[in-house]
Write a protein that holds these residues in place. Sequence first.
Motif, short mmCIF file in Angstrom:
data_model
loop_
_atom_site.label_atom_id
_atom_site.label_comp_id
_atom_site.label_asym_id
_atom_site.label_seq_id
_atom_site.Cartn_x
_atom_site.Cartn_y
_atom_site.Cartn_z
N HIS A 114 0.82 -1.22 0.00
CA HIS A 114 0.00 0.00 0.00
C HIS A 114 0.86 1.26 0.00
N ILE A 115 2.14 1.13 0.30
CA ILE A 115 3.05 2.27 0.32
C ILE A 115 3.58 2.50 -1.09
N GLU A 116 4.09 1.46 -1.68
CA GLU A 116 4.65 1.52 -3.03
C GLU A 116 4.47 0.14 -3.64
N PRO A 117 3.47 -0.04 -4.49
CA PRO A 117 3.08 -1.36 -4.98
C PRO A 117 4.20 -2.23 -5.55
N ASP A 118 5.14 -1.64 -6.28
CA ASP A 118 6.19 -2.44 -6.92
C ASP A 118 7.50 -2.43 -6.13
N SER A 119 7.45 -1.98 -4.91
CA SER A 119 8.66 -1.85 -4.11
C SER A 119 9.25 -3.21 -3.76
N LYS A 120 10.56 -3.26 -3.77
CA LYS A 120 11.28 -4.47 -3.33
C LYS A 120 11.77 -4.28 -1.90
N LEU A 121 11.35 -3.19 -1.27
CA LEU A 121 11.79 -2.89 0.09
C LEU A 121 10.89 -3.55 1.12
N TRP A 122 11.45 -3.75 2.31
CA TRP A 122 10.71 -4.19 3.49
C TRP A 122 10.53 -2.94 4.34
N TRP A 123 9.30 -2.68 4.74
CA TRP A 123 8.99 -1.42 5.43
C TRP A 123 8.70 -1.63 6.91
N PHE A 124 9.29 -0.77 7.73
CA PHE A 124 8.96 -0.69 9.16
C PHE A 124 8.19 0.62 9.34
N GLY A 125 7.13 0.58 10.14
CA GLY A 125 6.33 1.79 10.28
C GLY A 125 5.68 1.97 11.63
N PHE A 126 5.15 3.16 11.81
CA PHE A 126 4.44 3.54 13.04
C PHE A 126 3.27 4.42 12.65
N ASP A 127 2.37 4.65 13.58
CA ASP A 127 1.24 5.54 13.31
C ASP A 127 1.07 6.54 14.44
N CYS A 128 0.42 7.63 14.12
CA CYS A 128 0.15 8.69 15.10
C CYS A 128 -1.33 8.72 15.46
N SER A 129 -1.89 7.55 15.69
CA SER A 129 -3.31 7.49 16.10
C SER A 129 -3.47 6.60 17.32
N HIS A 130 -2.76 6.97 18.36
CA HIS A 130 -2.82 6.27 19.64
C HIS A 130 -3.64 7.08 20.64
N SER A 131 -3.82 6.53 21.81
CA SER A 131 -4.50 7.27 22.87
C SER A 131 -3.77 8.59 23.10
N GLY A 132 -4.49 9.67 23.12
CA GLY A 132 -3.90 10.99 23.31
C GLY A 132 -3.58 11.70 22.00
N ASP A 133 -3.71 10.99 20.88
CA ASP A 133 -3.49 11.60 19.57
C ASP A 133 -4.82 12.02 18.97
N LEU A 134 -4.85 13.19 18.39
CA LEU A 134 -6.03 13.68 17.71
C LEU A 134 -5.95 13.26 16.24
N SER A 135 -6.95 12.51 15.79
CA SER A 135 -6.99 12.05 14.40
C SER A 135 -8.03 12.86 13.64
N PRO A 136 -7.64 13.44 12.50
CA PRO A 136 -8.53 14.33 11.76
C PRO A 136 -9.89 13.74 11.36
N LYS A 137 -9.95 12.45 11.07
CA LYS A 137 -11.22 11.86 10.65
C LYS A 137 -12.04 11.33 11.82
N SER A 138 -11.51 11.39 13.01
CA SER A 138 -12.22 10.88 14.18
C SER A 138 -13.28 11.89 14.62
N ILE A 139 -14.46 11.39 14.88
CA ILE A 139 -15.51 12.29 15.37
C ILE A 139 -15.52 12.36 16.89
N ILE A 140 -14.66 11.55 17.51
CA ILE A 140 -14.54 11.55 18.97
C ILE A 140 -13.12 11.99 19.33
N SER A 141 -13.01 12.99 20.17
CA SER A 141 -11.71 13.41 20.67
C SER A 141 -11.88 14.00 22.06
N PHE A 142 -10.78 14.12 22.76
CA PHE A 142 -10.78 14.68 24.09
C PHE A 142 -10.00 15.99 24.08
N ASP A 143 -10.27 16.84 25.05
CA ASP A 143 -9.67 18.16 25.09
C ASP A 143 -8.14 18.13 25.08
#
Length: 176
Positions: free
Chosen positions: A114-143
């Motif tokens: 999903h990153i690069e369809p024809d890639s021969k690379l192995w990808w390591f990744g992280f996300d910024c949608s954990h507890s305490g993170d504000l996600s733009p598409k989330s309709i629920i968030s805390f102050d």
Amino acid sequence: MNEVIAQKFATAGVWDLEPDQKSFIHAGLRCELRRGPVGAWCGYVGVDEAHPWFGKHYDAVVDGVPPENATIAELGVMSALFSGQDIDDVNRRAPICLLVPCHEGLTYANKGSHIEPDSKLWWFGFDCSHSGDLSPKSIISFDDDVYRDIEYATAATRKAAEAISFAASNLVREAA
């Protein structure tokens, strides 16, 4: 007639001024930023077949010790809890996820079609949608939720790339 307007994000914010992806090279490695399903940033670092971690899951135990200056927020609470028992100080081995500081730890290791369809690379990744993170598409968030913007995600991806690059160069030096 009622008109339906497609909205990219749940609410307006600084994320509307950012792109949805970014590519760059850091520490000799390909780096990619993409928005995840909830609009939060995901950072990825690609390694080729020459890297000793190519094809390994992020919880695989490899040679190395966790960085002394890494915080729980960089390694991830879940990684620390569930992978911490796999640290072998005597033989200097630890799970990959505890060797790579980023945002709340690594959460991805795969070919990354999903990153690069024809890639021969192995990808390591992280996300910024954990507890305490504000996600733009989330309709629920805390102050006190915080939006991790593109600059934050870029810095976290660069830090991950440095750790992944260091692991490879360090292992090459030790083998010589």
